[in-house]
Design an enzyme around this catalytic site. Structure first.
Site, mmCIF file in Angstrom:
data_model
loop_
_atom_site.group_PDB
_atom_site.id
_atom_site.type_symbol
_atom_site.label_atom_id
_atom_site.label_comp_id
_atom_site.label_asym_id
_atom_site.label_seq_id
_atom_site.Cartn_x
_atom_site.Cartn_y
_atom_site.Cartn_z
ATOM 1 N N GLU A 285 -17.826 66.735 -26.169
ATOM 2 C CA GLU A 285 -17.624 65.303 -26.338
ATOM 3 C C GLU A 285 -16.815 65.033 -27.592
ATOM 4 O O GLU A 285 -16.544 65.943 -28.382
ATOM 5 C CB GLU A 285 -18.943 64.542 -26.381
ATOM 6 N N LYS B 87 -30.050 61.208 -30.169
ATOM 7 C CA LYS B 87 -29.238 60.437 -31.122
ATOM 8 C C LYS B 87 -29.856 60.465 -32.522
ATOM 9 O O LYS B 87 -30.160 59.432 -33.129
ATOM 10 C CB LYS B 87 -29.060 58.999 -30.628
ATOM 11 N N ARG C 219 -33.918 56.245 -24.428
ATOM 12 C CA ARG C 219 -33.262 57.329 -25.165
ATOM 13 C C ARG C 219 -33.891 57.516 -26.544
ATOM 14 O O ARG C 219 -34.054 58.647 -27.017
ATOM 15 C CB ARG C 219 -31.760 57.061 -25.284
#
Length: 389
Positions: free
Chosen positions: A272, A236, A134
């Site tokens: 989210e 992220k 990620r």
């Protein structure tokens, strides 16, 4: 006096050498406290602590806050080079240019994973290669060089091993590991930084929310959104998190745990929560919003999806209208920090919808399996755990 000055000079030189030892040598010094004055002990004598001795703290009062540990891992490179030569050093402040890319333009990423101490004394990581993958995906989006997957995992392992006395006893929490990728080189114009730093530090933690394991009460804020199509919501990056602070603060002032965000275009689909993914349960069906570039693909989210399929649930990643909450039996959140957290209610426009939080819960069943794998109580047939020796 001359002899005293010579001893002091030798001590300072030894300290400088110890502070930047390669990781395989620095491991010999593990076990010292992170208090500033304790660094003098590194050069004077080896650790007298047992490798199995815990740090001196009250594990029963552990929350989700920063507790500085002994060591951090640092590796650097230029923008046209590959990362190499990483090493452990004492946990401390870092020096950075005022014109660093991360400070001026937010060119930075972070990850989060955990190390857990098992009942039989092993130390386990959970799917760290997923965090590495990620980060590499995020680095590509943010035009940054990134450590290889192996470099990332090795750095996490070395950081955990050097700080292993800070890993809580079984059942008392975990060692939260925070890898950072930062554009630390100086840059004035809007462009990629010329230099980058990969840094890993750790802190013992327990429950993320102040509610502990109690059900969360979420609030849908009609004013704020978390991410837009074409933006960076699916990676992220550090720039995704500060903008939600105002929404969180406003929700907490009203007595809620956190904010559940809707999509930025139609304002009718679930996305989210501020720092975790969301799931809804109806009968044997489990649904979660599909990752479409605005939703972070969480490692815990991915694991829960697979566990649920293994247990026979009908799992679906889809666009979830906010109106589907009315018919949901359960709602829960997932994330590295939160684990699997049941949601007791969601409020929108002064309408409160409540969900099942007692009795036989799907979220509890899934969480039990997840924790069983993470703590070694359930045999890991998937190869998800990594033991640190």
């Amino acid at each position: 006096m001359i002899q005293g000055s010579s001893r002091l000079r030798n001590l300072v030189q030894s300290l400088r050498a110890a502070s930047s030892l390669p990781s395989n040598q620095l491991a010999n010094f593990r076990g010292y406290t992170s208090k500033a004055d304790s660094s003098l002990q590194i050069a004077s004598q080896p650790s007298a602590r047992s490798e199995d001795e815990y740090a001196d703290m009250d594990w029963d009062k552990l929350g989700f806050g920063l507790t500085p540990t002994d060591y951090m891992y640092v590796m650097r490179c230029s923008k046209d080079e590959n990362f190499k030569g990483g090493r452990l050093s004492r946990y401390a402040n870092i020096e950075i240019s005022p014109s660093a890319g991360v400070l001026n333009y937010g060119q930075g990423l972070y990850e989060g994973t955990k190390a857990i101490r098992t009942e039989d004394g092993r130390i386990l990581l959970f799917r760290p290669e997923q965090n590495a993958t990620r980060m590499r995906h995020g680095a590509e989006r943010m035009l940054m060089p990134s450590p290889s997957i192996q470099q990332f995992v090795d750095a996490v392992k070395e950081t955990v091993f050097s700080n292993k006395r800070w890993i809580p006893p079984p059942g008392k929490g975990s060692l939260y590991v925070r890898p950072l990728l930062l554009g630390t080189g100086p840059i004035l114009g809007l462009a990629p930084a010329p230099e980058y730093t990969f840094l890993v530090y750790a802190s013992p933690v327990r429950n993320y929310f102040k509610e502990g394991t109690a059900p969360l009460n979420l609030y849908i804020d009609e004013e704020f959104v978390r991410a837009f199509p074409g933006g960076a919501g699916g990676v992220k990056t550090i720039t995704n998190y500060a903008p939600v602070l105002k929404a969180i603060a406003r929700a907490k002032e009203r007595g809620f745990s956190d904010v559940l965000y809707l999509d930025a275009v139609e304002r009718k689909y679930l996305e989210e929560v501020s720092s975790c993914n969301i799931f809804i349960v109806k009968g044997n069906h489990i649904s979660t919003p599909a990752t479409n570039g605005t939703i972070l693909e969480g490692v815990t989210r991915k694991s829960i999806l697979e566990i649920a399929r293994d247990q026979g649930y009908q799992v679906e990643e889809r666009a979830i209208p906010v109106d589907d909450l009315v018919d949901a039996d359960e709602v829960f959140c997932t994330g590295t920090a939160v684990g699997v957290a049941p949601v007791g209610s969601i409020t929108r426009q002064n309408r409160r919808i409540e969900f099942k939080t007692e009795g036989s819960l799907v979220s509890k069943q899934l969480y039990s399996t997840l924790v069983g794998l993470q703590t070694g109580r359930i045999e890991d047939k998937k190869g998800w755990t990594v033991e640190i020796r």
